[in-house]
Motif scaffolding. Structure first.
Motif, PDB file in Angstrom:
ATOM      1  N   PRO A 263       0.806  -1.230   0.000  1.00 20.77           N
ATOM      2  CA  PRO A 263       0.000   0.000   0.000  1.00 20.77           C
ATOM      3  C   PRO A 263       0.832   1.271   0.000  1.00 20.77           C
ATOM      4  O   PRO A 263       0.261   2.367  -0.108  1.00 20.77           O
ATOM      5  CB  PRO A 263      -0.796  -0.115   1.306  1.00 20.77           C
ATOM      6  CG  PRO A 263       0.110  -0.894   2.222  1.00 20.77           C
ATOM      7  CD  PRO A 263       0.833  -1.876   1.327  1.00 20.77           C
ATOM      8  N   ARG A 266       0.235   4.652  -2.164  1.00 20.74           N
ATOM      9  CA  ARG A 266      -0.941   4.364  -2.997  1.00 20.74           C
ATOM     10  C   ARG A 266      -2.177   4.963  -2.344  1.00 20.74           C
ATOM     11  O   ARG A 266      -2.547   4.572  -1.240  1.00 20.74           O
ATOM     12  CB  ARG A 266      -1.099   2.848  -3.151  1.00 20.74           C
ATOM     13  CG  ARG A 266      -2.056   2.438  -4.259  1.00 20.74           C
ATOM     14  CD  ARG A 266      -2.205   0.912  -4.303  1.00 20.74           C
ATOM     15  NE  ARG A 266      -0.923   0.223  -4.310  1.00 20.74           N
ATOM     16  CZ  ARG A 266      -0.134   0.082  -5.358  1.00 20.74           C
ATOM     17  NH1 ARG A 266      -0.498   0.611  -6.503  1.00 20.74           N
ATOM     18  NH2 ARG A 266       1.014  -0.576  -5.280  1.00 20.74           N
ATOM     19  N   ALA A 268      -6.006   5.540  -1.549  1.00 18.24           N
ATOM     20  CA  ALA A 268      -7.224   4.730  -1.606  1.00 18.24           C
ATOM     21  C   ALA A 268      -8.223   5.396  -2.541  1.00 18.24           C
ATOM     22  O   ALA A 268      -8.408   6.619  -2.490  1.00 18.24           O
ATOM     23  CB  ALA A 268      -7.829   4.588  -0.215  1.00 18.24           C
ATOM     24  N   PRO A 276      -7.630  -0.309  -6.926  1.00 22.60           N
ATOM     25  CA  PRO A 276      -6.468   0.487  -6.522  1.00 22.60           C
ATOM     26  C   PRO A 276      -5.862   1.236  -7.699  1.00 22.60           C
ATOM     27  O   PRO A 276      -5.958   0.809  -8.848  1.00 22.60           O
ATOM     28  CB  PRO A 276      -5.497  -0.568  -5.976  1.00 22.60           C
ATOM     29  CG  PRO A 276      -5.886  -1.833  -6.696  1.00 22.60           C
ATOM     30  CD  PRO A 276      -7.361  -1.745  -6.897  1.00 22.60           C
ATOM     31  N   SER A 279       0.782   3.455  -7.608  1.00 25.46           N
ATOM     32  CA  SER A 279       1.417   4.213  -6.545  1.00 25.46           C
ATOM     33  C   SER A 279       2.582   5.042  -7.072  1.00 25.46           C
ATOM     34  O   SER A 279       2.993   4.924  -8.234  1.00 25.46           O
ATOM     35  CB  SER A 279       1.916   3.279  -5.447  1.00 25.46           C
ATOM     36  OG  SER A 279       3.033   2.523  -5.915  1.00 25.46           O
TER      37      SER A 279
END
Length: 320
Positions: A263, A266, A268, A276, A279
């Motif tokens: 995550p 990245r 949300a 998703p 990122s």
């Protein structure tokens, strides 16, 4: 921009220089490769060649912040792992790698395959379009996308000499098997027998198959993305985005089964149905792939040396 317009050319091979003859022969191989699909719809305009440039300060800042993490390998090692990784591995628990880098050196066109399976999937097509813009926009200066409801339907007799193709197919298991067997029959050197068997045995999931240009080592000619028709919509969006990315950078991150497992950096999505997004790390990896110091077909040792040089020159990051 408007829909990409197909053009057909006839040449006398006896009057063509070697480079043009090679492109024409490769176009014929691409036509044979895609021939199993009775109808195609263009979802994106053709793009110019990727823009090659040094790493910018913002990208260097992302790399330094990523390297400050203690829970993962370095950005350098992550890039090398992903740039050389392959989609299919005969030992699913192992890491399989090429001995050279893949990189798209020319423009590309994007196609939806088997149009009837995409009917009624307007939101999925919209999310794929957004993913293409996000991934391609990192690499290409000129990005023209056809509106998602403005398709130009053509038959399989098309001339793809000018641009390599990324095609996406939404199908169930039986339809995918028919398409794969037809591809393997027409392209006998595509994938080893063991990898073909592994692929045909996989009943669910998403994956991308990439065929290298037979006249230019390390330059992708065709990438075919297969999506399982029976997956839930949210998972289909996630799969489609990841496979679009893997059509450019093929491997999964070290220690992760998916590009989206980490995550870090990245955001949300406002709506979970959007899946998703890419990122900061994902975009920085693509930018490193398209620096002028790397090239398609570069052997691993040369690529590692070039990566170390780029990170030191552009970002002041010392190699190992």
């Amino acid at each position: 921009g408007g829909p990409f317009r197909l053009t057909h050319h006839k040449h006398d091979p006896r009057q063509m220089p070697p480079a043009c003859l090679a492109r024409a022969m490769n176009a014929a191989s691409r036509r044979a490769f895609i021939a199993p699909f009775a109808a195609l719809a263009i979802a994106g305009s053709a793009l110019a060649a990727p823009a090659l440039r040094p790493l910018d300060p913002d990208t260097c800042d992302v790399i330094r912040r990523y390297d400050a993490r203690e829970d993962l390998p370095s950005f350098r090692d992550q890039f090398i792992h992903m740039a050389l990784g392959t989609e299919l591995c005969e030992d699913r628990a192992a890491y399989c790698a090429r001995d050279h880098i893949l990189r798209r050196e020319s423009g590309v066109s994007f196609w939806y395959l088997r149009l009837r399976s995409w009917e009624g999937r307007k939101e999925l097509r919209r999310q794929i379009g957004l993913a293409m813009e996000e991934a391609f926009g990192v690499i290409f200066d000129t990005l023209e996308m056809t509106p998602q409801d403005d398709f130009e339907i053509v038959t399989s007799e098309f001339d793809s000499a000018r641009f390599p193709v990324i095609g996406m197919m939404l199908s169930d298991y039986s339809e995918r098997q028919i398409a794969l067997n037809s591809i393997f029959e027409r392209a006998p050197n595509f994938l080893s027998p063991a990898k073909r068997k592994l692929l045909l045995a996989a009943r669910k999931g998403c994956f991308v198959l990439t065929s290298e240009d037979e006249f230019s080592r390390g330059s992708p000619s065709i990438s075919l993305i297969f999506l399982d028709f029976n997956l839930p919509e949210e998972l289909l969006v996630r799969c489609a985005k990841e496979e679009v990315y893997n059509a450019f950078l093929p491997g999964d991150p070290i220690g992760d089964a998916s590009l989206f497992d980490d995550p870090w950096g990245r955001e949300a999505p406002a709506d979970p149905a959007q899946g998703p997004g890419f990122s900061e790390r994902d975009r920085a990896l693509l930018r490193l792939l398209y620096t002028p110091d790397l090239r398609a077909g570069m052997p691993r040792a040369a690529m590692e040396a070039a990566v170390d040089h780029v990170l030191a020159r552009d970002c002041g990051i010392a190699g190992p």
